[in-house]
Design a protein around this motif. Structure first.
Motif: not given
Ligand code: ADP
Ligand code: MG
Length: 247
Positions: A11, A14, A18, A37, A39, A41-42, A44
Motif C-alpha cells: 500500500y 505503508k 502487506a 492472525p 493483520g 494480509g488475508k 488484502t
C-alpha cells in the motif's frame, strides 16, 4: 480455478509489503483455507482476487469452466462475473426488504428480466431465506444477514466463491448452519475462505495455507502442516508458523 502467481501487494501509505510473494491455487470443488492472525494480509489477498485492487508484483489468473482465462489486472471487469464475494462486514442496504435486495442484486449482475425470478428462487432456497423475504434487512440477526450476503454473492451462479471470515461473530448454531451452506456450495464451486479460527479450517478445508506477516509459511492438509512444522497439532503448528504473531 484461481491461481496466484508470486502475488505481492504494497500500500502506498505503508512501507513494505502487506502480502509478499504468494503463490496458491483455489481448485474447483474444493474449499481452500487461508488461515492467519489479524493483520497477516488475508483481506488484502482476497480483495486482489476479487479485482478491487491490483497486484504490485505477480498476477492472479482466473480460469472459468467455459475455459475463459484472464488476469485480474488485465480484465478486472470480468471478476464480478466469475467471482462471488462475501465481505468480512456485509455491505447490505439495511432498509430494503430481503426480496427487494435480491432482485436489485440480480439486476446489478445483468440477469435478464425473465430470469430474475428463477435466480432469486434458487438462492432463497440455497440460503434458506424463505421466512425473511418480506423483512427489512436491519431486523435480521447477524447470521441471517450473513445468509443474505451469501445469496447476493451467488445470485449470478459464479464458479468461484470468496469468503472473508464468513463465521466470525456468529453463534454456534449459526456457525453450523453456515458450515453446511459453504459445504453445499463447494460442490459446484472453487471456494476460498479466510479465517483466524482454526476450528473452521479443520472442519471445512481440504487445502490449508498459513499466512504470517504477508508470507505463506505452510501449505497442505492439517496432518501435512503439523508434520512439516514438527508439531503434534494444528494449533501448535499455527503458533510456531506465525511466530507467535497470534498471541
Ligand atoms: P487481515 O485481513 O489478515 O487482518 P489485512 O489484509 O486487512 O489483514 O491487513 C494486512 C496489512 O495491510 C496490515 O498491516 C494492515 O494495516 C495493512 N492494510 C490493509 N489495508 C490497508 C490500506 N487500505 N492501506 C494501508 N494499509 C493497509
Ligand atoms: Mg481481514
Amino acid at each position: 480455478m484461481i491461481e496466484l502467481n508470486s502475488f505481492s501487494k504494497s500500500y502506498k501509505v505503508k512501507n513494505g509489503f502487506a502480502v509478499k510473494d504468494v503463490s496458491l491455487k483455489i481448485k474447483d470443488g474444493e474449499i481452500t483455507g487461508l488461515l492467519g492472525p489479524n493483520g497477516s494480509g488475508k483481506t488484502t489477498l482476497i480483495k486482489a482476487v476479487c479485482g478491487f485492487h491490483f497486484p504490485t508484483e505477480g498476477n492472479i489468473t482466473i480460469t472459468a469452466p467455459d475455459q475463459t482465462r484472464f488476469t485480474t489486472d488485465e480484465n478486472p471487469e470480468l471478476c464480478m462475473k466469475y467471482i462471488g464475494y462475501v465481505p468480512e462486514i456485509p455491505l447490505l442496504p439495511k432498509d430494503m426488504l430481503v426480496s427487494e435486495f435480491l432482485r436489485y442484486a440480480a439486476e446489478a449482475h445483468g440477469i435478464p428480466e425473465e430470469k430474475i425470478e428463477e435466480a432469486c428462487s434458487l438462492v432463497i432456497k440455497e440460503c434458506t431465506l424463505e421466512k425473511f423475504l418480506n423483512k427489512k434487512i436491519r431486523t435480521l440477526s447477524k447470521g441471517q444477514q450473513q445468509r443474505v450476503s451469501f445469496a447476493q454473492a451467488i445470485i449470478h451462479n459464479p464458479p468461484n466463491l470468496i469468503l472473508d471470515e464468513p463465521v466470525s461473530g456468529l453463534d454456534p448454531a449459526q456457525i453450523i448452519q453456515m458450515r453446511e451452506l459453504i459445504q453445499r456450495l463447494a460442490k459446484t464451486k472453487a471456494v476460498l475462505m479466510s479465517t483466524h479460527i482454526l476450528q473452521e479450517v479443520r472442519s471445512l478445508c481440504s487445502d490449508i495455507y498459513i499466512l504470517s506477516s504477508g508470507h505463506i509459511t505452510a501449505q497442505g492438509t492439517e496432518e501435512e502442516i503439523s508434520k512439516s512444522a514438527g508439531t503434534k497439532t494444528l494449533e501448535e503448528a499455527f503458533i510456531k508458523l506465525t511466530q507467535g504473531e497470534a498471541l
